[in-house]
Structures are given as structure tokens and as C-alpha cells.
Design a protein around this motif. Structure first.
Motif, PDB file in Angstrom:
ATOM      1  N   ALA A  31       0.973  -1.248  -0.132  1.00 17.85           N
ATOM      2  CA  ALA A  31       0.055   0.141   0.155  1.00 17.85           C
ATOM      3  C   ALA A  31       1.144   1.125   0.066  1.00 17.85           C
ATOM      4  O   ALA A  31       1.848   1.273   0.597  1.00 17.85           O
ATOM      5  CB  ALA A  31      -1.059  -0.034   1.291  1.00 17.85           C
ATOM      6  N   THR A  32       0.322   2.356  -0.653  1.00 20.45           N
ATOM      7  CA  THR A  32       1.275   3.442  -0.643  1.00 20.45           C
ATOM      8  C   THR A  32       0.322   4.745  -1.045  1.00 20.45           C
ATOM      9  O   THR A  32      -0.949   4.815  -0.681  1.00 20.45           O
ATOM     10  CB  THR A  32       2.317   3.193  -1.783  1.00 20.45           C
ATOM     11  N   GLN A  33       0.871   5.600  -1.618  1.00 14.81           N
ATOM     12  CA  GLN A  33       0.090   6.741  -1.874  1.00 14.81           C
ATOM     13  C   GLN A  33       0.171   7.123  -3.511  1.00 14.81           C
ATOM     14  O   GLN A  33       1.158   6.941  -4.002  1.00 14.81           O
ATOM     15  CB  GLN A  33       0.584   8.239  -1.160  1.00 14.81           C
TER      16      GLN A  33
ATOM     17  N   ALA B 274      -1.940   2.357   4.653  1.00 15.06           N
ATOM     18  CA  ALA B 274      -2.318   1.360   5.430  1.00 15.06           C
ATOM     19  C   ALA B 274      -2.407   0.039   4.881  1.00 15.06           C
ATOM     20  O   ALA B 274      -2.927  -0.180   3.598  1.00 15.06           O
ATOM     21  CB  ALA B 274      -3.530   1.657   6.228  1.00 15.06           C
ATOM     22  N   GLY B 275      -1.796  -1.170   5.563  1.00  9.05           N
ATOM     23  CA  GLY B 275      -2.067  -2.650   5.180  1.00  9.05           C
ATOM     24  C   GLY B 275      -3.586  -2.964   5.473  1.00  9.05           C
ATOM     25  O   GLY B 275      -4.280  -3.153   4.832  1.00  9.05           O
ATOM     26  N   ILE B 276      -3.631  -2.806   6.629  1.00 12.88           N
ATOM     27  CA  ILE B 276      -5.248  -3.260   7.293  1.00 12.88           C
ATOM     28  C   ILE B 276      -5.713  -2.134   8.135  1.00 12.88           C
ATOM     29  O   ILE B 276      -5.101  -1.505   8.850  1.00 12.88           O
ATOM     30  CB  ILE B 276      -4.857  -4.493   8.367  1.00 12.88           C
ATOM     31  N   VAL B 277      -6.893  -1.687   7.887  1.00  9.59           N
ATOM     32  CA  VAL B 277      -7.698  -0.621   8.671  1.00  9.59           C
ATOM     33  C   VAL B 277      -8.950  -1.337   9.453  1.00  9.59           C
ATOM     34  O   VAL B 277      -9.640  -1.970   8.620  1.00  9.59           O
ATOM     35  CB  VAL B 277      -8.170   0.557   7.710  1.00  9.59           C
ATOM     36  N   ILE B 278      -8.893  -0.977  10.545  1.00 13.94           N
ATOM     37  CA  ILE B 278      -9.965  -1.413  11.437  1.00 13.94           C
ATOM     38  C   ILE B 278     -10.885  -0.234  11.851  1.00 13.94           C
ATOM     39  O   ILE B 278     -10.386   0.657  12.770  1.00 13.94           O
ATOM     40  CB  ILE B 278      -9.630  -2.362  12.574  1.00 13.94           C
ATOM     41  N   TYR B 279     -11.954  -0.012  11.453  1.00  9.46           N
ATOM     42  CA  TYR B 279     -12.692   1.166  11.795  1.00  9.46           C
ATOM     43  C   TYR B 279     -13.433   0.948  13.067  1.00  9.46           C
ATOM     44  O   TYR B 279     -13.607   0.131  13.474  1.00  9.46           O
ATOM     45  CB  TYR B 279     -13.509   1.827  10.816  1.00  9.46           C
ATOM     46  N   GLY B 280     -14.240   2.185  13.522  1.00 11.52           N
ATOM     47  CA  GLY B 280     -14.903   2.247  14.695  1.00 11.52           C
ATOM     48  C   GLY B 280     -16.539   1.438  14.747  1.00 11.52           C
ATOM     49  O   GLY B 280     -16.829   1.073  14.071  1.00 11.52           O
TER      50      GLY B 280
ATOM     51  N   ASN C 258       5.425  -3.978   3.294  1.00  6.63           N
ATOM     52  CA  ASN C 258       5.767  -3.009   2.350  1.00  6.63           C
ATOM     53  C   ASN C 258       4.581  -1.932   2.141  1.00  6.63           C
ATOM     54  O   ASN C 258       3.696  -1.874   1.330  1.00  6.63           O
ATOM     55  CB  ASN C 258       5.774  -3.853   0.787  1.00  6.63           C
ATOM     56  N   ILE C 259       4.668  -1.242   3.257  1.00  6.82           N
ATOM     57  CA  ILE C 259       3.348  -0.332   3.418  1.00  6.82           C
ATOM     58  C   ILE C 259       4.329   1.076   3.509  1.00  6.82           C
ATOM     59  O   ILE C 259       5.191   1.413   4.672  1.00  6.82           O
ATOM     60  CB  ILE C 259       2.739  -0.470   4.779  1.00  6.82           C
ATOM     61  N   TYR C 260       4.363   1.837   2.479  1.00  5.70           N
ATOM     62  CA  TYR C 260       5.013   3.142   2.820  1.00  5.70           C
ATOM     63  C   TYR C 260       4.322   4.325   2.161  1.00  5.70           C
ATOM     64  O   TYR C 260       3.512   4.196   1.075  1.00  5.70           O
ATOM     65  CB  TYR C 260       6.402   2.890   1.500  1.00  5.70           C
ATOM     66  N   ALA C 261       4.576   5.452   2.852  1.00  5.64           N
ATOM     67  CA  ALA C 261       4.081   6.883   2.407  1.00  5.64           C
ATOM     68  C   ALA C 261       5.020   7.172   1.516  1.00  5.64           C
ATOM     69  O   ALA C 261       6.353   7.160   2.012  1.00  5.64           O
ATOM     70  CB  ALA C 261       3.743   7.720   3.679  1.00  5.64           C
ATOM     71  N   ILE C 262       4.837   8.110   0.579  1.00  6.99           N
ATOM     72  CA  ILE C 262       5.805   8.702  -0.372  1.00  6.99           C
ATOM     73  C   ILE C 262       5.530  10.258  -0.368  1.00  6.99           C
ATOM     74  O   ILE C 262       6.464  10.936  -1.241  1.00  6.99           O
ATOM     75  CB  ILE C 262       5.698   7.827  -1.940  1.00  6.99           C
ATOM     76  N   ASN C 263       4.427  10.743  -0.146  1.00 10.37           N
ATOM     77  CA  ASN C 263       4.278  12.104  -0.192  1.00 10.37           C
ATOM     78  C   ASN C 263       4.369  13.093   1.128  1.00 10.37           C
ATOM     79  O   ASN C 263       3.782  12.674   2.094  1.00 10.37           O
ATOM     80  CB  ASN C 263       2.903  12.506  -0.903  1.00 10.37           C
TER      81      ASN C 263
ATOM     82  N   HIS D  97       3.232 -10.887  11.565  1.00  7.34           N
ATOM     83  CA  HIS D  97       4.516 -10.566  11.127  1.00  7.34           C
ATOM     84  C   HIS D  97       4.335  -9.148  10.366  1.00  7.34           C
ATOM     85  O   HIS D  97       3.599  -9.274   9.343  1.00  7.34           O
ATOM     86  CB  HIS D  97       5.210 -11.619  10.465  1.00  7.34           C
ATOM     87  N   ILE D  98       4.683  -8.342  11.102  1.00 13.08           N
ATOM     88  CA  ILE D  98       4.591  -6.767  10.445  1.00 13.08           C
ATOM     89  C   ILE D  98       6.009  -6.211  10.268  1.00 13.08           C
ATOM     90  O   ILE D  98       6.575  -5.913  10.970  1.00 13.08           O
ATOM     91  CB  ILE D  98       3.583  -6.137  11.222  1.00 13.08           C
ATOM     92  N   HIS D  99       6.148  -5.824   8.715  1.00 10.00           N
ATOM     93  CA  HIS D  99       7.488  -5.152   8.544  1.00 10.00           C
ATOM     94  C   HIS D  99       7.386  -4.372   7.389  1.00 10.00           C
ATOM     95  O   HIS D  99       6.737  -4.633   6.531  1.00 10.00           O
ATOM     96  CB  HIS D  99       8.367  -6.724   8.184  1.00 10.00           C
ATOM     97  N   HIS D 100       8.628  -3.700   7.180  1.00  5.89           N
ATOM     98  CA  HIS D 100       8.764  -2.785   6.335  1.00  5.89           C
ATOM     99  C   HIS D 100       7.694  -1.586   6.129  1.00  5.89           C
ATOM    100  O   HIS D 100       6.949  -1.871   4.964  1.00  5.89           O
ATOM    101  CB  HIS D 100       8.799  -3.701   4.742  1.00  5.89           C
ATOM    102  N   VAL D 101       7.455  -0.924   6.960  1.00  2.89           N
ATOM    103  CA  VAL D 101       6.571   0.109   7.053  1.00  2.89           C
ATOM    104  C   VAL D 101       7.355   1.324   7.230  1.00  2.89           C
ATOM    105  O   VAL D 101       8.159   1.605   8.408  1.00  2.89           O
ATOM    106  CB  VAL D 101       5.724  -0.152   8.309  1.00  2.89           C
TER     107      VAL D 101
END
Length: 458
Positions: free
Chosen positions: A156-158, A172-178, A192-197, A230-234
Motif C-alpha cells: 500500500a502507498t500513496q 495502510a495495510g489493514i484498517v479497522i474502523y470504529g 511493504n507499506i510506505y508513504a511517499i508524499n 509478522h509486520i514489517h517494512h513500514v
């Protein structure tokens, strides 16, 4: 129901490669509405054809019936502009990493898949955002009892186009709302979840993001379990967190206890934090948070090119009534604060115990602390083992009614317990220290004129 589901999964996997008799065998055992094979609905799974309409058709047929949608091995291309919607009482079953839902190379969009109903089970699937979505997998507001097991979520990215909505949104990889409860994420991989902006001076990415829908009156998700994953590369270092549990109602002092658990997870290559808990009533236990950076973690936003801490923190605690217990925090790099308690609003009723914290001895980052306590009231720091860094435990703001006991501290090039502050108007009072084993090169326990009613027992 669980026994039935396990039997069904075994039957599906056993028959997945049995040829044209798969569907008939399933029907004979489970009934005509029990299993829907996406291939027989029309999906190709060849990584070339658009399978979106066929998979959505299968999901629609299964919704509300307790039926299973089965994904044989293959890569199923999804148009990200047409988010897959999973209704209630539905099961999605794949064959592990070889059953892939992948965003196609079409226009950048918001989400790959969203759960909108309750009583949903998803297992043995891979969801690949292909860097064409902001959020790969979303559990929508108001859903109950969603179980996710053995699922891989990635990429996931922008958007690179400033005119797209996805240009400025959180990746975000996984989002859990209210307004959700009974959400379980177990034995999953998020990567592999990265912001680029650079948006407003920051670049925000979350591996797993628990929050509420923007502008809504939702209550924070409760009884959430994130386990054995396992959560990695964020990243990047500007604001890339592995897990972020957020209760926006805390901004108005209306936070609620969540009764949630984050346990047994491995987090590594999370560029800013392993996790941030801006919520109440969360138990963080048995996790392994690895600092994978050593003098090579750089900001990419406003301070692009400037060296960031190896990691800012492993665990940041910004809410009350939380327990941080039996976690292993280590790695080649050091932390600005391995466990950090809020420097803003006062955090109450906090226990930090039985953790092992090993700060990277080769790091050149300055100002490192293993347990850094901001404004805190009614707390216990006990039975932790701490090695390396400049300080083991530091109460650098207001600290009141606390116990620091039975910790093992080994600081070859630093100090033990520091009760001093460089800030005016802050006090450390009603503190009891005892039974701490401290080996330190600079000081064992550092007191200050700002201390009141501090007792020390050897």
C-alpha cells in the motif's frame, strides 16, 4: 460452527486439484449454497484478466448465507476503483500465498477489499495492493466478529498524482474502523507499506491502523486481537508505525477502555515505531520488536536526508489503563525511547513489567532511553531487564504515585534510574524505588531538587 468450518476447509483443500468434479463433490457434502468456487463463476486467476466482476458476484451470492467463497491457486486481478465488498455471514478461503487478490495496474484507488458485514471469516489468502491503493484491506465501521487468519497483506502507498484523492491519504495495510468488536487478526503478514508524499510536513504509513471513520461519531474498536503476526517494512522514518491503535475520542477526554490484546507478534523494519497505543485498556504482551536500522534511517519529508533515530520507539503509550508486559525489544540499532509514555496528556494506571530491552550498543544516536516516562500518574515499572543506552529509566516530566522495583539494569556507558528533569515546573513525587539491581558507568539513581517524597530501598 468452528468444527464445521475446519471440516469444510479440509474438504476444499483436498479437492482443490481434483479437476471438474470439485464443485459437485462440494455440493454433495455441504449443499448447493455452501461453497462457491470463483473459477466456476468465471474468474480466470491468470494474472491477466480482470476478475473483479466475477469475484464480486461470488461474494454477493455468499453474503448472508454463511457460504464460503473459495479461491483456488492463482492471481486474481482486481480493478482497485471497484473495491471488493464482503457482506455479512461470509467466508473467504484460499490456498495460502498462492491464492492472490492483486490490484491491477489501472488508475490508483482507495481500497482493494472491504468487509461491511458481521460474522465474516477470511483465511489463507494473499491481498496485494500492488502500490495502487492507499489501504489494502478494510474492516468497515459497525462490523462484529470478523476473523482473519493466515492472510498476507502487502504493497500500500500513496498516489503519485497530486489530483488523486489517494495522494494525501494515510497508507495502510489493514484498517479497522470504529463501532466494531470481536475483530481478530491472527497469523497474518503485513508488509511493504510506505508513504511517499510529504503532506503537511509528514509522511504517514501504518501496517495495521485501528481508528474511527473521519468525521463520524463512531466509538473506537473494542475487543480487538492482533496476534502471532509478522509486520514489517513500514515507513518512512517520518511517521511509519507497525501498529497504530487510535481512539480520537481521547482528544476530548472521552476515551473508552477497549479490552484489546496485541500479543505474540514480530515487528521489524518499522521505521518510526513498532506500535503506538493512543487508546485505553490495551494489553501489549509477548511481542518481539526488532530495531533493524543502525545509523541508516533517514527522514524523507520536511527533513529529507537528515538522519533520524534508528527507531523513535518500539512501543509508545499515549493512553491510560494499558499493560506492557513480557515483550522483547532488541536489534542492531538503538531507540530514542524503547518504551515511551506520552509527553502530552497525563497517562494513568500504567504497568510496564517483565520486558527485556536491549539497546543497540553500536548506535551513534544520542539521547537514548530504554523507558522514558512523560506525564504519568499511578504507574508500576517492575521486573524489566534493560541493557545499553544513555539512561535505563527516566521520569523527565511530572511523575506521581509510582513504583519502580526489581528491575535489572546493565548500562555499560550510561546511567540507571534518572529522576531529574531539565524542565521548569515539573515534579517527581510519591515514588517508591526498591530491589533494583543496577550496574552503570555514570550513576545508579539520580535524584533532583524537583523530587518530593521519594523513597529508595536497596
Amino acid at each position: 460452527m468452528k468444527k464445521f468450518f475446519k471440516q469444510m476447509v479440509v474438504a476444499i483443500l483436498a479437492m482443490a486439484n481434483s479437476g471438474s468434479n470439485v464443485q459437485q463433490a462440494m455440493i454433495s457434502q455441504f449443499g448447493t449454497d455452501s461453497v462457491i468456487n470463483v473459477r466456476q463463476i468465471g474468474a480466470k486467476g491468470n494474472g491477466r484478466n480482470d476478475d473483479t466482476p466475477y469475484i464480486q458476484k461470488a461474494l454477493n451470492q455468499a453474503a448472508g448465507k454463511g457460504a464460503s467463497v473459495f479461491f483456488p491457486k492463482g492471481t486474481y486481478l482486481i480493478d482497485p476503483a471497484k473495491t471488493l465488498i464482503v457482506g455479512g455471514r461470509t467466508k473467504l478461503v484460499g490456498q495460502g500465498a498462492d491464492s492472490v487478490l492483486k490490484a491491477s495496474g489501472k488508475k490508483f484507488a482507495w481500497e482493494l477489499l472491504r468487509v461491511t458485514g458481521s460474522e465474516v471469516e477470511i483465511s489463507n489468502l494473499s491481498m496485494d495492493g500492488n502500490n495502487k491503493v492507499n489501504r489494502v484491506f478494510v474492516i468497515g465501521g459497525g462490523t462484529q466478529n470478523v476473523n482473519v487468519n493466515g492472510v498476507t497483506v502487502s504493497n500500500a502507498t500513496q498516489s503519485t498524482n497530486p489530483s488523486d484523492d489517494g495522494y494525501s491519504e494515510i497508507a495502510a495495510g489493514i484498517v479497522i474502523y470504529g463501532n466494531t468488536s470481536g475483530i481478530t487478526v491472527n497469523d497474518c503478514e503485513v508488509k511493504n507499506i510506505y508513504a511517499i508524499n510529504n503532506i503537511g510536513g509528514s509522511m504517514i504509513a501504518r501496517g495495521i491502523y485501528i481508528t474511527t471513520t473521519w468525521g463520524s461519531d463512531e466509538i473506537v474498536a473494542k475487543q480487538v486481537k492482533i496476534t502471532n503476526s509478522h509486520i514489517h517494512h513500514v515507513g518512512p522514518a517520518d511517521d511509519g508505525d507497525g501498529i497504530y491503535y487510535e481512539d480520537p475520542a481521547m482528544d476530548q477526554n472521552n476515551g473508552q477502555n477497549t479490552g484489546s490484546l496485541i500479543a505474540g507478534n514480530l515487528l521489524e523494519y518499522c521505521a518510526k515505531r513498532g506500535m503506538k497505543i493512543y487508546a485505553q485498556g490495551v494489553k501489549v504482551s509477548g511481542n518481539h520488536i526488532v530495531n533493524s536500522y543502525l545509523n541508516n534511517n533517514y527522514y524523507q519529508g520536511t527533513n529529507k536526508g537528515k538522519l533520524a533515530p534508528d527507531m523513535f520507539s518500539a512501543i509508545s503509550v499515549y493512553g491510560s489503563h494499558n499493560i506492557i508486559y513480557d515483550n522483547l525489544i532488541d536489534g542492531v540499532g538503538s531507540f530514542y525511547a524503547a518504551i515511551e509514555v506520552s509527553a502530552f496528556e497525563t497517562v494513568e494506571n500504567t504497568v510496564i513489567s517483565n520486558n527485556r530491552i536491549i539497546m543497540g550498543s553500536k548506535s551513534t544516536i544520542k539521547g537514548t532511553t530504554a523507558i522514558r516516562l512523560g506525564n504519568i500518574y499511578n504507574f508500576t515499572i517492575k521486573n524489566n531487564r534493560i541493557e545499553n543506552g544513555e539512561r535505563a529509566i527516566w521520569t523527565w516530566q511530572n511523575a506521581d504515585f509510582g513504583v519502580i522495583k526489581d528491575n535489572v539494569i546493565i548500562m555499560k556507558n550510561g546511567g540507571g534510574i534518572d529522576l531529574s528533569t531539565y524542565l521548569n515546573g515539573y515534579t517527581q513525587e510519591n515514588l517508591a524505588l526498591g530491589g533494583n539491581s543496577i550496574t552503570a558507568s555514570s550513576f545508579k539513581i539520580q535524584l533532583a531538587p524537583t523530587n518530593h517524597n521519594v523513597t529508595i530501598r536497596t
